[in-house]
Scaffold this active site. Structure first.
Site, PDB file in Angstrom:
ATOM      1  N   TYR A  48      34.363  39.068  39.750  1.00 55.28           N
ATOM      2  CA  TYR A  48      35.320  37.984  39.558  1.00 55.28           C
ATOM      3  C   TYR A  48      36.718  38.584  39.542  1.00 55.28           C
ATOM      4  O   TYR A  48      36.960  39.593  38.878  1.00 55.28           O
ATOM      5  CB  TYR A  48      35.042  37.272  38.231  1.00 55.28           C
ATOM      6  CG  TYR A  48      36.035  36.185  37.874  1.00 55.28           C
ATOM      7  CD1 TYR A  48      36.090  34.998  38.603  1.00 55.28           C
ATOM      8  CD2 TYR A  48      36.916  36.345  36.800  1.00 55.28           C
ATOM      9  CE1 TYR A  48      36.999  33.999  38.266  1.00 55.28           C
ATOM     10  CE2 TYR A  48      37.817  35.342  36.461  1.00 55.28           C
ATOM     11  CZ  TYR A  48      37.857  34.176  37.193  1.00 55.28           C
ATOM     12  OH  TYR A  48      38.757  33.186  36.863  1.00 55.28           O
TER      13      TYR A  48
ATOM     14  N   ASP B 172      40.244  46.519  41.133  1.00 55.13           N
ATOM     15  CA  ASP B 172      40.653  45.530  40.134  1.00 55.13           C
ATOM     16  C   ASP B 172      40.282  46.055  38.744  1.00 55.13           C
ATOM     17  O   ASP B 172      39.109  46.121  38.378  1.00 55.13           O
ATOM     18  CB  ASP B 172      39.958  44.189  40.432  1.00 55.13           C
ATOM     19  CG  ASP B 172      40.345  43.096  39.440  1.00 55.13           C
ATOM     20  OD1 ASP B 172      41.065  43.389  38.466  1.00 55.13           O
ATOM     21  OD2 ASP B 172      39.922  41.944  39.652  1.00 55.13           O
TER      22      ASP B 172
ATOM     23  N   LYS C 269      44.993  41.762  30.855  1.00 59.51           N
ATOM     24  CA  LYS C 269      44.338  41.859  29.545  1.00 59.51           C
ATOM     25  C   LYS C 269      45.017  42.847  28.604  1.00 59.51           C
ATOM     26  O   LYS C 269      46.029  42.525  27.998  1.00 59.51           O
ATOM     27  CB  LYS C 269      42.852  42.148  29.751  1.00 59.51           C
ATOM     28  CG  LYS C 269      42.169  40.980  30.520  1.00 59.51           C
ATOM     29  CD  LYS C 269      40.670  41.056  30.523  1.00 59.51           C
ATOM     30  CE  LYS C 269      40.018  40.039  31.443  1.00 59.51           C
ATOM     31  NZ  LYS C 269      39.611  38.812  30.823  1.00 59.51           N
TER      32      LYS C 269
HETATM   33  N1  PLP Z   1      40.071  40.320  37.506  1.00 59.99           N
HETATM   34  C1  PLP Z   1      39.125  40.610  36.599  1.00 59.99           C
HETATM   35  C2  PLP Z   1      38.261  41.817  36.784  1.00 59.99           C
HETATM   36  C3  PLP Z   1      38.928  39.773  35.492  1.00 59.99           C
HETATM   37  O1  PLP Z   1      37.972  40.066  34.593  1.00 59.99           O
HETATM   38  C4  PLP Z   1      39.754  38.641  35.350  1.00 59.99           C
HETATM   39  C5  PLP Z   1      39.568  37.714  34.209  1.00 59.99           C
HETATM   40  O2  PLP Z   1      38.622  37.766  33.485  1.00 59.99           O
HETATM   41  C6  PLP Z   1      40.732  38.395  36.314  1.00 59.99           C
HETATM   42  C7  PLP Z   1      40.881  39.257  37.373  1.00 59.99           C
HETATM   43  C8  PLP Z   1      41.645  37.198  36.179  1.00 59.99           C
HETATM   44  O3  PLP Z   1      42.512  37.388  35.127  1.00 59.99           O
HETATM   45  P1  PLP Z   1      43.213  36.126  34.409  1.00 59.99           P
HETATM   46  O4  PLP Z   1      42.144  35.404  33.685  1.00 59.99           O
HETATM   47  O5  PLP Z   1      44.246  36.755  33.533  1.00 59.99           O
HETATM   48  O6  PLP Z   1      43.816  35.304  35.503  1.00 59.99           O
END
Ligand code: PLP
Length: 450
Positions: A155, A250, A282
């Site tokens: 995700y 990511d 985060k």
């Molecule tokens: N990338 C990863 C690996 C994530 O775990 C998340 C959210 O859980 C995101 C991107 C998206 O981040 P946000 O919820 O701050 O938009």
């Protein structure tokens, strides 16, 4: 440092119950929540409305206190209300909340990211979704190519082109993963099984000269924790390089959590490779909205105003969020990571013992202090494997833990997060809750999941 749970109730104790607030919320916002997983749909029941949090503890409006294993889905590396972070936020607020002009704090936060990771330049944004969306646009602008490769079960936020489900064949294009995403958005996305080198090789053999980038969670945590097989990330970096595509790692979830340098600190730093672009969020926001994408200086040089690829944000680099993030990263010392590791070790051992005693097959997987439990007897290496976890058993386990003062993520497909504030008392509360909760899970196993 952790205050006793009874001290953590907010001074103005709310009079509404979680039940009443959930009903009130559903009347004005879909599902009564502002992000779907919070609604408890996967486990049933009423989400707990939180009145306050301190250290490793959450206190709900009903007056119950829980050990927090969500940690705001990752950001609260130091626990709630860490004194340095609260002081930094207070000082920043006292100077004003947003200017729309540059500040020193933004530069200091990017410098801290550059110092900890292999990125040479980074741009601040407000959410992980913005970070991945912007990284993909930049990769397309830099390479002049359109296709994006991602893995099923990873995700990356709710970016249209990444809310994609695998098509019928391994190298065929994806289909929308949700209504509202046009086919034209996912027609440029290839979705492959995680940890599958042959699928990656085949996709690049067929489409290599059209692939702008491959994006992967540095270590997936969004299908539960499914670590990369040894050398898998290095293989992805090399495959991208060989085909002139960019490798985007990511680290929104793993960044500054798995180690000082995130997941990369445990693989790329050891093996000697670097991603072209990385995304963060985060932890680097310390509980406020801050995220970033960054990477090679030549690639980042394509971003406006230096280059032609447009990207912007009214609240990007917000002074309060950057103050919280900077204070968090500065306080995230080697001792903090050592503590997180030992808490996670104790919990993993306790969870394994409880499920074994209850006779329930389980697989515990982790990277650094991030871990999760799959209620299955087969190893989980990809999304298809993760989906074999017993949802009904997890639901029963979740509620039994909640009843005993432990707030797990309300979904079987999420990582459990610990913080530097998880002390002996918090850990013991979890250990005490495990045996009976594991038995409740065993009793529900094989039933109808949600
Ligand atoms: N990338 C990863 C690996 C994530 O775990 C998340 C959210 O859980 C995101 C991107 C998206 O981040 P946000 O919820 O701050 O938009």
């Amino acid at each position: 440092m952790t205050p006793a749970p009874e001290l953590q109730r907010s001074v103005d104790r709310p009079t509404a119950t979680s039940e009443a607030l959930f009903a009130r919320g559903r009347a004005v916002t879909p599902g009564g929540v502002n992000s779907p997983v919070r609604a408890f749909n996967a486990v049933g029941g009423t989400p707990r409305f939180i009145a306050s949090a301190a250290g490793p503890w959450l206190t709900d409006v009903d007056g119950n206190t829980y050990v927090d294993l969500i940690c705001s889905w990752g950001p609260m590396l130091l626990g709630h209300q860490h004194p340095d972070v609260m002081a930094a936020i207070g000082a920043a607020v006292a100077r004003g909340t947003s200017y729309g002009t540059p500040t020193e704090g933004e530069i200091a936060l990017v410098e801290e990211i550059v110092a900890r990771t292999p990125v040479e330049r980074a741009r601040l944004v407000s959410s992980g979704t913005e970070a991945t969306m912007s990284a993909i646009r930049l990769a397309r602008g830099f390479t002049g190519r359109d296709l994006v490769v991602k893995f099923a079960g990873c995700y990356h936020g709710h970016v249209d082109s990444l809310l994609a489900a695998a098509g019928s064949g391994l190298t065929t294009f994806a289909i929308p993963g949700t209504p509202g995403v046009p086919e034209s958005s996912t027609a440029l996305t290839l979705v492959l099984p995680y940890n599958d080198r042959a699928a990656v090789t085949a996709a690049f053999a067929e489409h290599g000269d059209r692939i702008a980038c491959l994006i992967t969670e540095a270590a997936p945590g969004n299908m539960g924790v499914v670590p990369p097989a040894p050398g898998f990330n290095a293989f992805l970096a090399e495959t991208c390089r060989a085909h002139g595509a960019l490798f985007i790692s990511d680290e929104v979830m793993t960044g500054f959590r798995v180690s000082k340098a995130g997941q990369w600190g445990t693989d790329g730093a050891v093996e000697g490779w670097v991603p072209d672009l990385m995304t963060f969020g985060k932890v680097m926001g310390g509980g406020l909205p801050a995220a970033a994408f960054g990477g090679r200086a030549d690639v980042m040089g394509h971003l406006a105003p230096d280059g032609p690829v447009y990207q912007a944000g009214t609240l990007s680099g917000n002074p309060v969020a950057t103050a919280a993030g900077l204070a968090t990263l500065r306080a995230a010392t080697d001792e903090v990571y050592a503590h997180l590791g030992s808490v996670a070790d104790t919990l993993r051992a306790g969870v394994a013992e409880a499920f074994t005693a209850a006779g329930l097959p389980h697989v515990i997987q982790s990277t650094g202090s991030m871990f999760s439990v799959f209620l299955t007897d087969e190893p989980v290496t990809d999304y298809a494997g993760a989906q074999r976890t017993d949802g009904a058993a997890y639901g029963a386990f979740f509620h039994a833990m909640l009843d005993r003062g432990v707030h797990l993520p309300p979904s079987a497909y999420e990582a459990w997060f610990v913080s530097a504030a998880h002390d002996d008392r918090a850990v013991q509360t979890i250990l005490d809750a495990l045996p009976e909760s594991a038995r409740a899970a065993a009793a529900a196993a094989g039933g109808e999941g949600r």
